[in-house]
Design a protein around this motif. Structure first.
Motif, PDB file in Angstrom:
ATOM      1  N   ASP A  54      23.754  54.674  44.728  1.00 55.99           N
ATOM      2  CA  ASP A  54      24.336  55.999  44.534  1.00 55.99           C
ATOM      3  C   ASP A  54      24.951  56.087  43.136  1.00 55.99           C
ATOM      4  N   LEU A  55      25.179  57.292  42.690  1.00 51.37           N
ATOM      5  CA  LEU A  55      25.848  57.498  41.409  1.00 51.37           C
ATOM      6  C   LEU A  55      27.339  57.702  41.641  1.00 51.37           C
ATOM      7  N   VAL A  56      28.151  57.141  40.767  1.00 52.89           N
ATOM      8  CA  VAL A  56      29.581  57.381  40.794  1.00 52.89           C
ATOM      9  C   VAL A  56      29.955  58.060  39.484  1.00 52.89           C
ATOM     10  N   PHE A  57      30.764  59.103  39.584  1.00 48.03           N
ATOM     11  CA  PHE A  57      31.170  59.882  38.415  1.00 48.03           C
ATOM     12  C   PHE A  57      32.652  59.627  38.144  1.00 48.03           C
ATOM     13  N   ILE A  58      32.943  59.130  36.949  1.00 47.22           N
ATOM     14  CA  ILE A  58      34.294  58.704  36.581  1.00 47.22           C
ATOM     15  C   ILE A  58      34.879  59.668  35.549  1.00 47.22           C
ATOM     16  N   GLY A  59      36.164  59.938  35.675  1.00 45.61           N
ATOM     17  CA  GLY A  59      36.841  60.784  34.696  1.00 45.61           C
ATOM     18  C   GLY A  59      38.339  60.678  34.858  1.00 45.61           C
ATOM     19  N   ASN A  60      39.060  61.533  34.141  1.00 47.29           N
ATOM     20  CA  ASN A  60      40.517  61.577  34.289  1.00 47.29           C
ATOM     21  C   ASN A  60      40.996  63.007  34.114  1.00 47.29           C
ATOM     22  N   ALA A  61      42.273  63.220  34.361  1.00 46.80           N
ATOM     23  CA  ALA A  61      42.811  64.577  34.388  1.00 46.80           C
ATOM     24  C   ALA A  61      42.704  65.281  33.044  1.00 46.80           C
ATOM     25  N   ASP A  62      42.878  64.553  31.947  1.00 47.68           N
ATOM     26  CA  ASP A  62      42.879  65.190  30.628  1.00 47.68           C
ATOM     27  C   ASP A  62      41.476  65.400  30.074  1.00 47.68           C
ATOM     28  N   ALA A  63      40.648  64.357  30.127  1.00 52.90           N
ATOM     29  CA  ALA A  63      39.315  64.436  29.520  1.00 52.90           C
ATOM     30  C   ALA A  63      38.275  65.022  30.459  1.00 52.90           C
ATOM     31  N   GLY A  64      38.555  65.013  31.768  1.00 56.98           N
ATOM     32  CA  GLY A  64      37.547  65.440  32.718  1.00 56.98           C
ATOM     33  C   GLY A  64      36.502  64.361  32.918  1.00 56.98           C
ATOM     34  N   LEU A  65      35.330  64.750  33.387  1.00 56.32           N
ATOM     35  CA  LEU A  65      34.251  63.808  33.665  1.00 56.32           C
ATOM     36  C   LEU A  65      33.728  63.198  32.363  1.00 56.32           C
TER      37      LEU A  65
ATOM     38  N   THR B 204      32.045  59.557  32.525  1.00 56.07           N
ATOM     39  CA  THR B 204      31.245  58.352  32.756  1.00 56.07           C
ATOM     40  C   THR B 204      30.440  58.492  34.043  1.00 56.07           C
ATOM     41  N   VAL B 205      29.252  57.902  34.039  1.00 57.19           N
ATOM     42  CA  VAL B 205      28.452  57.799  35.253  1.00 57.19           C
ATOM     43  C   VAL B 205      28.001  56.352  35.395  1.00 57.19           C
ATOM     44  N   GLY B 206      27.936  55.876  36.635  1.00 55.98           N
ATOM     45  CA  GLY B 206      27.491  54.515  36.888  1.00 55.98           C
ATOM     46  C   GLY B 206      26.693  54.449  38.176  1.00 55.98           C
ATOM     47  N   ILE B 207      26.168  53.270  38.459  1.00 57.13           N
ATOM     48  CA  ILE B 207      25.386  53.038  39.675  1.00 57.13           C
ATOM     49  C   ILE B 207      26.222  52.193  40.632  1.00 57.13           C
ATOM     50  N   VAL B 208      26.433  52.701  41.829  1.00 53.26           N
ATOM     51  CA  VAL B 208      27.244  52.003  42.825  1.00 53.26           C
ATOM     52  C   VAL B 208      26.586  50.668  43.193  1.00 53.26           C
ATOM     53  N   PHE B 209      27.406  49.609  43.204  1.00 55.30           N
ATOM     54  CA  PHE B 209      26.928  48.308  43.676  1.00 55.30           C
ATOM     55  C   PHE B 209      27.365  48.073  45.118  1.00 55.30           C
ATOM     56  N   ASP B 210      28.638  48.301  45.381  1.00 48.88           N
ATOM     57  CA  ASP B 210      29.136  48.208  46.748  1.00 48.88           C
ATOM     58  C   ASP B 210      30.311  49.165  46.889  1.00 48.88           C
TER      59      ASP B 210
ATOM     60  N   THR C 201      33.363  48.946  46.405  1.00 48.01           N
ATOM     61  CA  THR C 201      34.488  48.854  45.470  1.00 48.01           C
ATOM     62  C   THR C 201      34.081  48.698  44.014  1.00 48.01           C
ATOM     63  N   SER C 202      32.797  48.612  43.717  1.00 43.32           N
ATOM     64  CA  SER C 202      32.402  48.361  42.333  1.00 43.32           C
ATOM     65  C   SER C 202      31.119  49.099  41.977  1.00 43.32           C
ATOM     66  N   TYR C 203      30.928  49.247  40.688  1.00 44.54           N
ATOM     67  CA  TYR C 203      29.730  49.918  40.178  1.00 44.54           C
ATOM     68  C   TYR C 203      29.323  49.263  38.869  1.00 44.54           C
ATOM     69  N   ILE C 204      28.121  49.576  38.414  1.00 45.08           N
ATOM     70  CA  ILE C 204      27.585  49.018  37.173  1.00 45.08           C
ATOM     71  C   ILE C 204      27.331  50.165  36.207  1.00 45.08           C
ATOM     72  N   THR C 205      27.753  49.983  34.964  1.00 47.08           N
ATOM     73  CA  THR C 205      27.523  51.016  33.957  1.00 47.08           C
ATOM     74  C   THR C 205      27.521  50.394  32.574  1.00 47.08           C
ATOM     75  N   ALA C 206      27.023  51.144  31.608  1.00 49.02           N
ATOM     76  CA  ALA C 206      27.194  50.769  30.205  1.00 49.02           C
ATOM     77  C   ALA C 206      28.569  51.280  29.810  1.00 49.02           C
TER      78      ALA C 206
END
Length: 521
Positions: free
Chosen positions: A299-310, A312-318, A320-325
């Motif tokens: 699955d894809l996980v979309f990472i961000g924060n309140a100020d910058a918004g979305l 980063t995107v990564g690939i779910v491994f399990d 609790t963790s994901y893989i991304t550049a």
């Protein structure tokens, strides 16, 4: 690599993959060594304050020098005018003397006066001689006065020049004090930096261990799957991601030599026949959403924060963790899924193997601060402030956090170095030669040396924009506005995350066509 609180990578979880339940073997990871960057920062700040205080004396001396130089220039100008007036008066005296001599009028009048028998003639000729002497005498007197004035002006000019020399010596003395303070601090800073570098190496080793354990866990899981299950797009995308672990991060790169997070996810899925939208906001907007309790590997996980918004995107491994550049890691790495909205956290999950949903807006931030991409801050061309990263002081970047750019001994932060290599290769395809570089990362000691050589124009040690390992000075044609090489950089550098800062553009007071900076995204 890890900033702020220590991050744990927990691989033990129960995940659901294509309806098959599997258990990832638990693994215990040692936390990275306690950060030494705080000590280095404190030491650097203390030394920096000493240098700033010492630099104040340089600035004051430079101000005095400017006043004395202006006085000297004014005195020199007056002396020049006086000298010209004296020369003009001398010329007038010579002119009058020559005219009198050539005309013979004074001589003839004298002869006539001496030979005349008439008293009236004698008196007339005597008056004529007196008038000639009076006129000539005025010219001589004017020349004499001009000579005195010129001499006085010259004396004033010499005095002002002497004051300039004194002021110049004061500037040099104050600058020497700054340089000596910087050099004296070098060994202390180097010792502290050595501790930080050791910590960074430990973090690299910890990340490598996480990568290895992740690969081992996945390989063991694949043995539990049939060939058809292992070839399913979601599973195959994770397998591809595992193989890419450790590949360097570079802005806008799509592999296989390097990636950014968007290029990484897009490439991993493209390799298994699934086309993803070209940008992260659109990927979020159309990918079928999945709730956090239901996420599966791939699955894809979309990472961000309140100020910058979305960002980063990564690939779910399990679970609790994901893989991304990952930008901060400078490489493809395993990262922990965070849920605390006070920092970077998972803003959503999606399953690209399901039909797309109707587009929804991607999460946007408050707009406070700079935008981000793949965890990196993206600096605009107009920004000319600190580009600190990793909690490292300017010019005190751990050697292990730097990478060669492939030109001489020049080094930059690893993602900037990788992006430079890609840009240089594209440049070489057009001009037949790599990008020429005269300067890149400038350590604190190198800044101190340069300051000692050029105290009037060099930055105080610890403040150079080269001290963040995110800037180069180029040559080979790029150093001139309007050249084909410079024009190519303007048109293409942004594709690789590089830009020419606004302050260095023509007409902005500090024209530096050779200076280029990695923007971070």
């Amino acid at each position: 690599m890890w900033q702020g609180s220590t991050r744990r990578f927990v691989l033990a979880c129960v995940s659901i993959l294509l309806g098959i339940t599997f258990l990832t073997p638990p693994a215990a990871y040692a936390d990275p060594t306690p950060s030494a960057t705080g000590d280095l920062q404190g030491l650097a700040e203390s030394i920096q304050q000493k240098l700033v205080d010492a630099q104040a004396a340089v600035v004051a001396a430079q101000s005095d020098l400017k006043v004395e130089q202006e006085r000297a220039d004014s005195s020199a100008a007056r002396a020049e005018v006086a000298a010209q007036e004296y020369s003009a008066q001398q010329a007038e005296v010579g002119k009058q003397a020559a005219a009198i001599y050539k005309s013979g009028y004074a001589l003839n009048s004298t002869i006539e006066m001496l030979s005349a028998t008439s008293v009236e003639v004698k008196i007339d000729r005597l008056q004529t001689i007196q008038q000639i002497n009076l006129y000539y005498g005025k010219a001589v007197a004017a020349a004499s006065a001009a000579a005195v004035k010129a001499a006085q002006a010259k004396a004033e000019s010499d005095s002002a020049l002497a004051e300039v020399q004194v002021a110049t010596a004061k500037v040099q003395s104050a600058a020497d004090l700054v340089a000596s303070e910087a050099f004296a601090s070098g060994s202390t800073l180097s010792q502290s930096l050595g501790g930080v570098d050791a910590q960074y190496k430990a973090q690299l080793a910890a990340q490598q261990k996480v990568n290895e354990n992740t690969a081992t866990a996945w390989a063991e899981h694949l043995t539990q799957l049939s060939a058809a299950e292992a070839a399913a797009p979601a599973v195959a995308s994770v397998t591809n991601a595992i193989r890419a672990l450790g590949a360097p991060y570079a802005a806008n790169a799509t592999g296989p030599a390097s990636y950014d997070c968007r290029g990484f996810v897009t490439s991993m899925y493209s390799a298994v026949g699934v086309a993803l939208p070209p940008d992260i906001p659109t990927q979020f907007a159309v990918t079928a959403p999945i709730g956090a309790p239901d996420i599966q590997p791939g699955d894809l996980v979309f990472i961000g924060n309140a100020d910058a918004g979305l960002h980063t995107v990564g690939i779910v491994f399990d679970a609790t963790s994901y893989i991304t550049a990952d930008g901060p890691s400078r490489a493809v790495a395993v990262r922990e899924i965070q849920t605390d909205p006070n920092g970077d956290y998972a803003m959503g999950f999606g399953r690209p193997t399901l039909p797309n949903r109707a587009p929804v807006p991607a999460p946007s931030g408050t707009g406070l601060g700079f935008p981000m991409k793949c965890g990196n801050i993206v600096y605009p061309a107009s920004y000319n402030g600190s580009k600190a990263w990793g909690n490292y002081p300017n010019g005190l970047i751990p050697p292990s956090a730097l990478c060669s750019i492939g030109v001489g001994a020049h080094q930059l932060r690893c993602d900037a170095a990788q992006a430079f290599k890609l840009m240089s290769a594209a440049y070489s395809a057009v001009f037949g030669t790599p990008i020429c570089v005269t300067d890149s990362y400038r350590s604190f000691q190198a800044q101190a040396t340069l300051y000692a050589q050029k105290p009037g124009i060099s930055a105080i040690p610890g403040t150079s924009n080269h001290g963040w390992a995110l800037a180069i000075d180029a040559c080979g044609g790029i150093q001139g506005f309007g050249t084909a090489q410079y024009s190519w950089m303007i048109a293409n550098a942004g594709k690789f995350g590089w830009l020419h800062p606004t302050w260095a553009d023509p007409g902005n007071g500090r024209e530096e066509p050779w200076h280029w900076e990695y923007a971070g995204g």
